[in-house]
Design a protein around this motif. Structure first.
Motif, short mmCIF file in Angstrom:
data_model
loop_
_atom_site.label_atom_id
_atom_site.label_comp_id
_atom_site.label_asym_id
_atom_site.label_seq_id
_atom_site.Cartn_x
_atom_site.Cartn_y
_atom_site.Cartn_z
N LEU A 156 0.85 -1.19 0.00
CA LEU A 156 0.00 0.00 0.00
C LEU A 156 0.89 1.24 0.00
O LEU A 156 1.83 1.33 0.81
N THR A 157 0.60 2.18 -0.89
CA THR A 157 1.48 3.34 -1.02
C THR A 157 0.77 4.68 -0.90
O THR A 157 1.42 5.71 -0.75
N SER A 158 -0.56 4.71 -0.97
CA SER A 158 -1.26 5.99 -0.89
C SER A 158 -2.66 5.78 -0.32
O SER A 158 -3.18 4.67 -0.28
N GLY A 159 -3.27 6.90 0.09
CA GLY A 159 -4.62 6.83 0.64
C GLY A 159 -5.20 8.21 0.81
O GLY A 159 -4.47 9.22 0.77
N GLY A 160 -6.50 8.28 0.99
CA GLY A 160 -7.16 9.56 1.18
C GLY A 160 -6.76 10.18 2.51
O GLY A 160 -6.18 9.52 3.38
N GLU A 161 -7.10 11.46 2.67
CA GLU A 161 -6.68 12.17 3.88
C GLU A 161 -7.24 11.56 5.15
O GLU A 161 -6.68 11.72 6.24
N ASN A 162 -8.36 10.83 5.05
CA ASN A 162 -8.95 10.20 6.22
C ASN A 162 -8.28 8.89 6.59
O ASN A 162 -8.59 8.31 7.64
N CYS A 163 -7.39 8.41 5.72
CA CYS A 163 -6.71 7.14 5.98
C CYS A 163 -5.20 7.34 6.14
O CYS A 163 -4.40 6.49 5.73
N GLN A 164 -4.82 8.47 6.68
CA GLN A 164 -3.40 8.75 6.89
C GLN A 164 -3.02 8.40 8.34
O GLN A 164 -3.84 8.51 9.24
N PRO A 165 -1.76 8.00 8.61
CA PRO A 165 -0.72 7.78 7.61
C PRO A 165 -0.92 6.44 6.90
O PRO A 165 -1.64 5.57 7.38
N VAL A 166 -0.26 6.30 5.75
CA VAL A 166 -0.36 5.06 4.99
C VAL A 166 0.64 4.06 5.57
O VAL A 166 1.85 4.25 5.47
N GLU A 167 0.12 3.03 6.19
CA GLU A 167 0.95 1.99 6.76
C GLU A 167 0.45 0.64 6.28
O GLU A 167 -0.76 0.40 6.21
N ASN A 168 1.37 -0.25 5.97
CA ASN A 168 0.98 -1.59 5.57
C ASN A 168 0.73 -2.41 6.84
O ASN A 168 1.63 -2.55 7.67
N PRO A 169 -0.50 -2.94 7.01
CA PRO A 169 -0.77 -3.77 8.19
C PRO A 169 0.15 -4.99 8.17
O PRO A 169 0.57 -5.45 7.11
N SER A 170 0.45 -5.51 9.34
CA SER A 170 1.42 -6.60 9.43
C SER A 170 1.02 -7.82 8.60
O SER A 170 1.88 -8.49 8.02
N TRP A 171 -0.29 -8.08 8.49
CA TRP A 171 -0.71 -9.26 7.74
C TRP A 171 -0.41 -9.12 6.25
O TRP A 171 -0.19 -10.11 5.56
N LEU A 172 -0.36 -7.87 5.75
CA LEU A 172 -0.03 -7.65 4.35
C LEU A 172 1.47 -7.46 4.19
O LEU A 172 2.08 -7.97 3.24
N ARG A 173 2.06 -6.74 5.13
CA ARG A 173 3.50 -6.47 5.08
C ARG A 173 4.32 -7.75 5.10
O ARG A 173 5.34 -7.87 4.40
N ASP A 174 3.89 -8.75 5.88
CA ASP A 174 4.67 -9.97 6.04
C ASP A 174 4.26 -11.08 5.08
O ASP A 174 4.88 -12.15 5.06
N ALA A 175 3.20 -10.85 4.29
CA ALA A 175 2.72 -11.91 3.38
C ALA A 175 3.73 -12.16 2.27
O ALA A 175 4.19 -11.24 1.60
#
Length: 272
Positions: free
Chosen positions: A89-108
């Protein structure tokens, strides 16, 4: 009377046969289901991952990835091979800041199929999340509903997602442990480099812009994703673009050869 009944039966069977050939013909239950990367395309409800109820992961052709939460959507990219999967994940709307990859996606690093459900797993095969078929993203105002609609797969997409790269016989199989380390372009690339780390992350530069992401490999398959980067003009080498275009790799006299999904050579890297 028997003759009339027999004729009626034959006519009914004939009409049923014609109906089965029409555009609304039922799906043949014996037809093989899609497997590999194409089977990941769709809308998935994320379960057993610590996400809020109703979170939906949308995986679409052209490497489009979006995670739909109550705040809105986070967008990025994905890559997959027969059993490998990466999402970034690299971007998101202003309501979803900051952009962070959840651990389940980051470690997949891979996925498994259990019926219609997909299980995302880490490099050791540990379950990180269940992707349950279906789900309806919560679309806020100002968002094109098409961005949250079930993805459509064209014939071109199907060809791309079912293509298996052919690794030339001139290349030898490469193991993940052989990929770990710092590499530089064989051709002149200025200060361009990439360093593959054992934790399956990478950092690098095209010579002017720093970048990083994740990678995974098994056998001849190799995948990588990249995070956001600055856009300074550079005479180096487009290392991040090379990596995100890679579907397979092999070694030629110690040189790492990157290949795209068609089997065409993307780049050559040497230990630096």
């Amino acid at each position: 009377m028997k003759v009339r009944i027999a004729l009626a039966t034959v006519l009914a069977l004939a009409l049923a046969g014609c109906a089965g050939d029409g555009p609304n013909a039922p799906v043949d239950p014996a037809a093989p289901a899609d497997t590999g990367p194409i089977s990941l395309v769709g809308l998935w409800t994320v379960a057993d991952a610590g996400e809020e109820a109703g979170t939906v992961l949308r995986i679409a052709p052209k490497k489009q990835l979006s995670l739909w939460r109550t705040c809105g959507a986070l967008t990025g990219s994905w890559a997959a091979a027969q059993d490998l999967f990466l999402g970034e994940l690299t971007s998101g709307g202003e309501n979803c800041q900051p952009v962070e990859n959840p651990s389940w996606l980051r470690d997949a690093s891979g996925y498994q199929s259990v019926g219609d459900t997909k299980i995302l797993v880490d490099r050791n095969g540990k379950q990180l999340a269940r992707l349950v078929p279906g789900g309806k993203p919560k679309v806020g105002s100002g968002v094109d509903p098409a961005e949250a609609a079930p993805p459509v797969i064209t014939d071109e997409d199907r060809a791309e997602l079912t293509r298996t790269p052919q690794v030339p016989a001139t290349l030898t199989r490469v193991e993940p442990t052989q990929i770990v380390g710092r590499w530089v372009p064989v051709a002149a690339g200025g200060r361009a480099y990439v360093e593959f780390k054992d934790d399956r992350t990478w950092t690098g530069s095209d010579g002017c812009n720093g970048n990083g992401g994740r990678w995974t490999a098994t056998g001849s398959s190799m995948l990588a994703t990249a995070g956001p980067s600055t856009l300074i003009a550079c005479d180096g080498a487009p290392v991040p673009a090379w990596l995100t275009s890679t579907a397979a790799a092999g070694l030629a006299d110690g040189v790492l050869v990157l290949l795209d999904p068609t089997g065409a050579e993307v780049a050559r890297l040497k230990k630096g």
